[in-house]
Design a protein around this motif. Structure first.
Motif, PDB file in Angstrom:
ATOM      1  N   GLN A 210       0.821  -1.201   0.000  1.00 55.04           N
ATOM      2  CA  GLN A 210       0.000   0.000   0.000  1.00 55.04           C
ATOM      3  C   GLN A 210       0.859   1.257   0.000  1.00 55.04           C
ATOM      4  OE1 GLN A 210      -2.434  -0.944   3.467  1.00 55.04           O
ATOM      5  NE2 GLN A 210      -4.190  -1.289   2.136  1.00 55.04           N
ATOM      6  N   VAL A 211       2.019   1.182   0.665  1.00 56.80           N
ATOM      7  CA  VAL A 211       2.964   2.304   0.627  1.00 56.80           C
ATOM      8  C   VAL A 211       3.431   2.541  -0.803  1.00 56.80           C
ATOM      9  CG1 VAL A 211       5.209   3.146   1.393  1.00 56.80           C
ATOM     10  CG2 VAL A 211       3.735   1.921   2.993  1.00 56.80           C
ATOM     11  N   ALA A 212       3.730   1.448  -1.519  1.00 55.55           N
ATOM     12  CA  ALA A 212       4.119   1.556  -2.920  1.00 55.55           C
ATOM     13  C   ALA A 212       2.989   2.177  -3.738  1.00 55.55           C
ATOM     14  CB  ALA A 212       4.481   0.183  -3.475  1.00 55.55           C
ATOM     15  N   GLY A 213       1.762   1.775  -3.415  1.00 51.87           N
ATOM     16  CA  GLY A 213       0.604   2.343  -4.104  1.00 51.87           C
ATOM     17  C   GLY A 213       0.456   3.829  -3.842  1.00 51.87           C
ATOM     18  N   LEU A 214       0.720   4.241  -2.601  1.00 51.17           N
ATOM     19  CA  LEU A 214       0.652   5.657  -2.250  1.00 51.17           C
ATOM     20  C   LEU A 214       1.646   6.473  -3.061  1.00 51.17           C
ATOM     21  CD1 LEU A 214       0.347   5.513   1.653  1.00 51.17           C
ATOM     22  CD2 LEU A 214      -1.374   6.350   0.053  1.00 51.17           C
ATOM     23  N   ILE A 215       2.866   5.948  -3.174  1.00 53.29           N
ATOM     24  CA  ILE A 215       3.909   6.660  -3.915  1.00 53.29           C
ATOM     25  C   ILE A 215       3.532   6.779  -5.391  1.00 53.29           C
ATOM     26  CG2 ILE A 215       6.313   6.585  -4.653  1.00 53.29           C
ATOM     27  CD1 ILE A 215       6.948   5.160  -2.005  1.00 53.29           C
ATOM     28  N   LEU A 216       3.064   5.687  -5.974  1.00 52.43           N
ATOM     29  CA  LEU A 216       2.662   5.717  -7.380  1.00 52.43           C
ATOM     30  C   LEU A 216       1.474   6.645  -7.596  1.00 52.43           C
ATOM     31  CD1 LEU A 216       2.973   1.967  -8.469  1.00 52.43           C
ATOM     32  CD2 LEU A 216       4.364   3.896  -9.229  1.00 52.43           C
ATOM     33  N   GLY A 217       0.492   6.559  -6.701  1.00 55.33           N
ATOM     34  CA  GLY A 217      -0.690   7.410  -6.822  1.00 55.33           C
ATOM     35  C   GLY A 217      -0.333   8.880  -6.742  1.00 55.33           C
ATOM     36  N   PHE A 218       0.556   9.220  -5.813  1.00 57.84           N
ATOM     37  CA  PHE A 218       0.980  10.614  -5.675  1.00 57.84           C
ATOM     38  C   PHE A 218       1.719  11.072  -6.930  1.00 57.84           C
ATOM     39  CE2 PHE A 218       4.189  13.771  -4.442  1.00 57.84           C
ATOM     40  CZ  PHE A 218       3.358  14.762  -3.937  1.00 57.84           C
ATOM     41  N   ALA A 219       2.590  10.209  -7.450  1.00 57.04           N
ATOM     42  CA  ALA A 219       3.334  10.549  -8.664  1.00 57.04           C
ATOM     43  C   ALA A 219       2.388  10.776  -9.836  1.00 57.04           C
ATOM     44  CB  ALA A 219       4.329   9.443  -8.998  1.00 57.04           C
ATOM     45  N   GLY A 220       1.377   9.927  -9.953  1.00 58.95           N
ATOM     46  CA  GLY A 220       0.403  10.089 -11.029  1.00 58.95           C
ATOM     47  C   GLY A 220      -0.366  11.390 -10.901  1.00 58.95           C
ATOM     48  N   SER A 221      -0.726  11.757  -9.674  1.00 58.32           N
ATOM     49  CA  SER A 221      -1.449  13.010  -9.453  1.00 58.32           C
ATOM     50  C   SER A 221      -0.593  14.213  -9.828  1.00 58.32           C
ATOM     51  CB  SER A 221      -1.878  13.115  -7.983  1.00 58.32           C
ATOM     52  OG  SER A 221      -2.784  12.094  -7.650  1.00 58.32           O
ATOM     53  N   VAL A 222       0.702  14.156  -9.479  1.00 56.57           N
ATOM     54  CA  VAL A 222       1.608  15.251  -9.823  1.00 56.57           C
ATOM     55  C   VAL A 222       1.703  15.415 -11.336  1.00 56.57           C
ATOM     56  CG1 VAL A 222       4.013  16.020  -9.774  1.00 56.57           C
ATOM     57  CG2 VAL A 222       2.954  15.128  -7.703  1.00 56.57           C
ATOM     58  N   ILE A 223       1.817  14.297 -12.054  1.00 61.94           N
ATOM     59  CA  ILE A 223       1.889  14.345 -13.512  1.00 61.94           C
ATOM     60  C   ILE A 223       0.633  14.984 -14.092  1.00 61.94           C
ATOM     61  CG2 ILE A 223       1.881  12.932 -15.610  1.00 61.94           C
ATOM     62  CD1 ILE A 223       3.734  10.996 -14.171  1.00 61.94           C
ATOM     63  N   LEU A 224      -0.521  14.620 -13.534  1.00 54.01           N
ATOM     64  CA  LEU A 224      -1.778  15.169 -14.030  1.00 54.01           C
ATOM     65  C   LEU A 224      -1.875  16.670 -13.777  1.00 54.01           C
ATOM     66  CD1 LEU A 224      -4.281  12.352 -13.011  1.00 54.01           C
ATOM     67  CD2 LEU A 224      -3.612  13.017 -15.304  1.00 54.01           C
TER      68      LEU A 224
END
Length: 298
Positions: free
Chosen positions: A131-145
């Motif tokens: 879930q920590v990995a998911g948090l990092i990926l999700g945050f990165a995706g939001s930044v890109i958007l």
């Protein structure tokens, strides 16, 4: 369907996913309705009409169940009303005046990330390694958007601050889902939705009629007004019942998973309306979806 059939875990899972898909369609279409309504009304008026209409839907239940209201939970109802409906309605309306509906829907998919973070920090929820990995990926995706432009460019200079309003609304949803899950989960879904929305509908009415809302109503604005009333009554009011019910028969993280599906609906609606979506938008959305998959991984 009898009670034994309904309590079967597999059937409850199926019902949860069906209701979640229905919510995605209802909430995913909200962004395009907000966009169309901005031609006739201000963001403040859109937000207040939406909440007021949703609150009025529950008026019959509010009146008939007034003696059942749990006064000791008043603060939780108010908190849920403000964080789950009132404040996000304004944030989405303001953001909708500056960014397209597809991007709004995609950024909203950060909600499960905030549900997990808020749950861990303030509600003693345990976060797994994946879930920590998911948090990092999700945050990165939001930044890109947030940094994406409609011309496939990625630059700090292209940062649209209004996109951050959607992130703030998603954070508020994270608090609301955890508040409902911990403090209001044992209450009937209809009454829970009614008491929560009506607690902020009164405030919305005061704000709405202090603006030039009445003078804006004419033959040209009647269609946007009807769209707003439906948005409030159905996409906020009825949807609140469905969401609270799913929250009660599943979990906060699963219920917030509706935001995984919202971007698909919002993007489709935006495409139909002629909006252009860049490659980086899709790339960011993909990263978010991978992240939220890891968050829900058993």
């Amino acid at each position: 369907m009898n009670k034994k059939t309904f309590t079967n875990p597999e059937n409850r899972t199926l019902i949860s996913w069906l209701l979640l898909s229905l919510l995605a369609i209802m909430w995913g279409s909200s962004f395009i309705i907000i966009k169309k309504s901005l031609d006739a009304f201000t963001p403040v008026q859109i937000g207040t009409v939406r909440i007021l209409a949703a609150g009025l839907v529950f008026l019959p239940w509010i009146i008939s169940s007034r003696k059942q209201f749990p006064k000791e939970k008043t603060k939780y109802f108010i908190a849920s009303g403000l964080l789950g409906y009132f404040l996000p309605a304004f944030l989405f309306a303001f953001a909708g005046s500056k960014i397209n509906s597809s991007l709004s829907g995609t950024l909203n998919s950060a909600t499960p990330l905030f549900v997990l973070i808020v749950g861990a920090i303030f509600f003693q929820q345990i976060i797994k390694r994946w879930q920590v990995a998911g948090l990092i990926l999700g945050f990165a995706g939001s930044v890109i958007l947030v940094l994406s432009s409609s011309k496939d460019g990625l630059s700090i200079n292209q940062l649209n601050p209004y996109a951050l309003l959607i992130i703030l609304a998603s954070l508020m949803y994270g608090f609301n889902v955890n508040i409902v899950g911990k403090h209001l989960s044992g209450i009937n879904a209809v009454l829970l939705s009614g008491w929560t929305l009506f607690s902020v509908a009164v405030i919305s009415a005061i704000i709405l009629f202090s603006t030039d809302f009445v003078s804006r109503i004419n033959a040209d604005t009647m269609q946007p007004l009807l769209m707003l009333l439906l948005l409030g009554a159905i996409n906020s009011g009825i949807a609140a019942i469905i969401f609270n019910y799913v929250l009660q028969i599943s979990s906060p993280v699963f219920a917030s998973s509706v935001t995984y599906l919202i971007p698909v609906v919002a993007t489709l609606m935006g495409f139909i309306d002629g909006e252009s979506i860049s490659f980086l938008h899709y790339f960011g959305m993909t990263i978010i979806l991978v992240g939220v998959y890891l968050i829900n991984k058993k």
